[in-house]
Design a protein around this motif. Structure first.
Motif, PDB file in Angstrom:
ATOM      1  N   VAL A  53     -29.953  19.995  44.278  1.00 56.22           N
ATOM      2  CA  VAL A  53     -31.128  19.481  44.994  1.00 56.22           C
ATOM      3  C   VAL A  53     -30.713  18.448  46.033  1.00 56.22           C
ATOM      4  CG1 VAL A  53     -32.546  19.901  42.949  1.00 56.22           C
ATOM      5  CG2 VAL A  53     -31.717  17.581  43.389  1.00 56.22           C
ATOM      6  N   SER A  54     -31.634  18.181  46.955  1.00 54.25           N
ATOM      7  CA  SER A  54     -31.401  17.195  48.013  1.00 54.25           C
ATOM      8  C   SER A  54     -31.515  15.791  47.447  1.00 54.25           C
ATOM      9  CB  SER A  54     -32.460  17.358  49.112  1.00 54.25           C
ATOM     10  OG  SER A  54     -32.386  18.638  49.689  1.00 54.25           O
ATOM     11  N   GLY A  55     -30.687  14.861  47.930  1.00 58.07           N
ATOM     12  CA  GLY A  55     -30.761  13.463  47.515  1.00 58.07           C
ATOM     13  C   GLY A  55     -32.155  12.916  47.788  1.00 58.07           C
ATOM     14  N   GLY A  56     -32.763  12.256  46.786  1.00 60.36           N
ATOM     15  CA  GLY A  56     -34.104  11.704  46.963  1.00 60.36           C
ATOM     16  C   GLY A  56     -35.183  12.546  46.302  1.00 60.36           C
ATOM     17  N   TYR A  57     -34.930  13.873  46.171  1.00 60.98           N
ATOM     18  CA  TYR A  57     -35.884  14.757  45.511  1.00 60.98           C
ATOM     19  C   TYR A  57     -36.113  14.282  44.077  1.00 60.98           C
ATOM     20  CZ  TYR A  57     -37.628  19.020  43.264  1.00 60.98           C
ATOM     21  OH  TYR A  57     -38.368  19.918  42.544  1.00 60.98           O
ATOM     22  N   PRO A  58     -37.321  14.283  43.512  1.00 58.20           N
ATOM     23  CA  PRO A  58     -38.556  14.875  44.023  1.00 58.20           C
ATOM     24  C   PRO A  58     -39.361  13.959  44.945  1.00 58.20           C
ATOM     25  CG  PRO A  58     -38.942  14.098  41.815  1.00 58.20           C
ATOM     26  CD  PRO A  58     -37.504  13.791  42.135  1.00 58.20           C
ATOM     27  N   GLY A  59     -38.801  12.803  45.324  1.00 59.65           N
ATOM     28  CA  GLY A  59     -39.425  11.984  46.359  1.00 59.65           C
ATOM     29  C   GLY A  59     -39.028  12.539  47.721  1.00 59.65           C
ATOM     30  N   SER A  60     -38.948  11.656  48.729  1.00 56.37           N
ATOM     31  CA  SER A  60     -38.646  12.156  50.074  1.00 56.37           C
ATOM     32  C   SER A  60     -37.135  12.389  50.212  1.00 56.37           C
ATOM     33  CB  SER A  60     -39.135  11.166  51.121  1.00 56.37           C
ATOM     34  OG  SER A  60     -38.478   9.945  50.931  1.00 56.37           O
ATOM     35  N   TYR A  61     -36.776  13.327  51.034  1.00 56.51           N
ATOM     36  CA  TYR A  61     -35.376  13.714  51.206  1.00 56.51           C
ATOM     37  C   TYR A  61     -35.183  14.260  52.614  1.00 56.51           C
ATOM     38  CZ  TYR A  61     -37.759  18.059  50.136  1.00 56.51           C
ATOM     39  OH  TYR A  61     -38.654  19.080  50.141  1.00 56.51           O
ATOM     40  N   ALA A  62     -33.908  14.281  53.049  1.00 56.29           N
ATOM     41  CA  ALA A  62     -33.594  14.796  54.385  1.00 56.29           C
ATOM     42  C   ALA A  62     -33.601  16.317  54.376  1.00 56.29           C
ATOM     43  CB  ALA A  62     -32.212  14.296  54.795  1.00 56.29           C
ATOM     44  N   LYS A  63     -33.903  16.900  55.519  1.00 55.98           N
ATOM     45  CA  LYS A  63     -33.806  18.357  55.701  1.00 55.98           C
ATOM     46  C   LYS A  63     -32.853  18.637  56.844  1.00 55.98           C
ATOM     47  CE  LYS A  63     -38.461  19.672  54.256  1.00 55.98           C
ATOM     48  NZ  LYS A  63     -39.719  20.282  54.683  1.00 55.98           N
ATOM     49  N   GLY A  64     -32.380  19.874  56.922  1.00 58.54           N
ATOM     50  CA  GLY A  64     -31.487  20.252  58.026  1.00 58.54           C
ATOM     51  C   GLY A  64     -30.067  19.760  57.822  1.00 58.54           C
ATOM     52  N   VAL A  65     -29.708  19.415  56.568  1.00 58.63           N
ATOM     53  CA  VAL A  65     -28.367  18.896  56.276  1.00 58.63           C
ATOM     54  C   VAL A  65     -27.383  20.080  56.194  1.00 58.63           C
ATOM     55  CG1 VAL A  65     -27.002  17.633  54.566  1.00 58.63           C
ATOM     56  CG2 VAL A  65     -29.399  16.985  54.979  1.00 58.63           C
ATOM     57  N   ALA A  66     -26.234  19.915  56.880  1.00 58.80           N
ATOM     58  CA  ALA A  66     -25.247  21.007  56.923  1.00 58.80           C
ATOM     59  C   ALA A  66     -24.688  21.274  55.532  1.00 58.80           C
ATOM     60  CB  ALA A  66     -24.112  20.629  57.874  1.00 58.80           C
ATOM     61  N   MET A  67     -24.434  22.525  55.233  1.00 56.01           N
ATOM     62  CA  MET A  67     -23.900  22.926  53.924  1.00 56.01           C
ATOM     63  C   MET A  67     -22.585  23.662  54.112  1.00 56.01           C
ATOM     64  SD  MET A  67     -27.411  24.359  52.201  1.00 56.01           S
ATOM     65  CE  MET A  67     -26.639  24.476  50.592  1.00 56.01           C
ATOM     66  N   SER A  68     -21.696  23.537  53.114  1.00 53.31           N
ATOM     67  CA  SER A  68     -20.423  24.257  53.203  1.00 53.31           C
ATOM     68  C   SER A  68     -19.972  24.665  51.804  1.00 53.31           C
ATOM     69  CB  SER A  68     -19.360  23.368  53.852  1.00 53.31           C
ATOM     70  OG  SER A  68     -19.141  22.241  53.009  1.00 53.31           O
ATOM     71  N   GLY A  69     -18.918  25.445  51.765  1.00 51.90           N
ATOM     72  CA  GLY A  69     -18.303  25.809  50.494  1.00 51.90           C
ATOM     73  C   GLY A  69     -18.709  27.176  49.962  1.00 51.90           C
ATOM     74  N   PHE A  70     -19.559  27.868  50.695  1.00 49.66           N
ATOM     75  CA  PHE A  70     -20.046  29.166  50.182  1.00 49.66           C
ATOM     76  C   PHE A  70     -18.889  30.140  49.905  1.00 49.66           C
ATOM     77  CE2 PHE A  70     -23.703  27.395  52.380  1.00 49.66           C
ATOM     78  CZ  PHE A  70     -24.696  27.580  51.438  1.00 49.66           C
TER      79      PHE A  70
END
Ligand code: AMP
Ligand code: GLY
Length: 434
Positions: free
Chosen positions: A339-356
């Motif tokens: 999950v995104s840092g801050g969830y289930p409160g507010s969190y950033a979107k559009g954060v780059a992901m890697s490692g797939f």
């Protein structure tokens, strides 16, 4: 067969993954889908609440079946609209019409249904601002903790569990005053049930049914079930205490009476019923009905389902489910939600992901809140981002695969629970020691 799957989460990714393995599938559209669903079908920007647009899409793309993932479009009458349009009336819809969707859309409807059909559930009463004093008197009768539920859909947030009587009375008034908007214009107050929860999934055509693998969900954000509720941080299937005897009780006391109750009440129903159950000392009680699959439970149910899902859906549409049996992989499946840092409160979107690319074939990645950016890179787009699901012979083996691969997917703020399945290991070992 061309299928349109409505939804954009991990649940729909898991359903799309399973549908895509069927020989009966020609084309799969996922509306709107996410960065992961494009591996299994064609992502399609469609608003499920724009009923004419959905019907137009069905006609122009020769869709034979619509599978509705989330509850909201069902409660808002998507299935009814497809059946009412002459052009699409013959299209199969997996998901109930608005009347049946009230099992999830109104807690008061669901409780009255259970009482009418003698299905075990916590004692309750419903209140509005017209009889709030009676609501307070009912709270006086109950023992803590007090369970207050907004009647309508409240994005999974409409249930309050409160230890203090005075606070429960205050919250009752606040709910009736619009804490959850019109969803809490009616409030269900019910007895607290203590026990271990599990999720049982039924697919029904309104007469016959099949029971899918059960699962345990982890709702709180932090280890040891601490912190606020989330949509679900991980899941395990099977559930060690859901043995043949317990599941026979579930079928006899809950599943069959529910399907028969729908028939008696004249409510047509083709789709999933998700039973949120409490195991109270070996006896199943219904906490809630949902008219869809669970998320992240679907991410452990679909990998264990060996039967062809398209064939099961066709049998559902044609009213032949009583002739079907489901084949289930006996292995354990676990999923760990990143999950995104801050969830289930507010969190950033559009954060780059890697490692797939580093993820090995011991795990399946089901995308939840992801999307492809303008350059085709995968970025986060929600609180729950990716479910890492793995099969193995035991819980430990499945968890070690899920956690090994979970570590490889990287994004700023990434968070996950480290204790998924640990309680199930304890329960399994206690049972084995007896
Ligand atoms: P619901 O939306 O009805 O599933 O409620 C959300 C969560 O609140 C459930 O998953 C349970 O953990 C808890 N809950 C709901 N009703 C009860 C109850 N009567 N007794 C104990 N816990 C409950
Ligand atoms: N994981 C619980 C739900 O889908 O409602």
């Amino acid at each position: 067969m061309n299928i349109l799957l409505i939804g954009s989460g991990g649940r729909e990714n898991a359903i799309a993954w399973k549908l895509s393995q069927s020989k009966s599938l020609d084309k799969l559209f996922v509306a709107p889908g996410n960065a992961g669903s494009s591996r299994f079908g064609v992502n399609t920007p469609l608003d499920p609440n724009d009923h004419p647009a959905v019907c137009d899409f069905i006609v122009s793309n020769k869709v034979d079946m619509v599978v509705v993932g989330p509850e909201e479009p069902l409660v808002r009458g998507l299935a009814d609209a497809i059946l009412a349009d002459k052009r699409t009336a013959a299209v199969a819809v997996i998901g109930p019409q608005a009347h049946g969707a009230q099992l999830e859309g109104s807690k008061d409807f669901a409780k009255a249904f259970m009482v009418r059909h003698d299905i075990p559930t916590a004692r309750y009463r419903s209140f509005t601002s017209a009889n709030v004093a009676e609501g307070e008197a009912f709270l006086d009768e109950l023992r803590p903790p007090y369970v207050l539920k907004a009647d309508g859909l409240a994005a999974g947030k409409g249930v309050l569990i409160i230890d203090d009587l005075a606070e429960a009375k205050k919250e009752l008034r606040a709910m009736l005053d619009g804490m959850f908007g019109s969803a809490s214009a009616t409030v269900v107050i019910e007895e607290y049930l203590s026990g271990v929860e599990l999720s049982v999934f039924v697919l029904t055509d309104g007469k016959g049914y099949v029971i899918l693998p059960e699962a345990k969900d982890y709702k709180r954000i932090r280890d040891n079930d601490e912190g606020p509720n989330t949509g679900g941080m991980g899941a395990v299937s099977p559930v060690p205490f859901a043995d043949a005897e317990f599941m026979r009780k579930v079928e006899d006391r809950v599943v069959r009476p529910t399907v028969e109750g729908l028939q008696k009440d004249g409510i047509p129903y083709k789709g999933f019923i998700f039973l949120g159950l409490m195991n109270c000392g070996g006896e199943p009680y219904v906490i809630e009905y949902n008219v869809r699959m669970g998320d992240p439970e679907t991410e452990v149910v679909m990998p264990r389902l060996q039967s062809d899902l398209v064939d099961l859906f066709v049998a559902t549409a044609e009213g032949r489910l009583s002739d079907e049996t489901v084949k289930v992989d006996p292995r354990v499946c676990t999923t760990v939600m990143l999950v995104s840092g801050g969830y289930p409160g507010s969190y950033a979107k559009g954060v780059a992901m890697s490692g797939f690319d580093a993820v090995d074939s011991d795990s399946i990645l089901f995308h939840a809140g992801t999307k492809s950016d303008a350059d085709g890179r995968i970025v986060t787009s929600g609180g729950r981002v990716i479910a890492v699901s793995s099969l193995a012979d035991d819980i430990e083996g499945a968890l070690s695969r899920s956690y090994r691969n979970a570590e490889k997917i990287k994004f700023d703020g990434r968070f996950f629970r480290h204790d998924i399945g640990q309680d199930m290991i304890r329960i399994r070992d206690q049972r084995a020691a007896k």
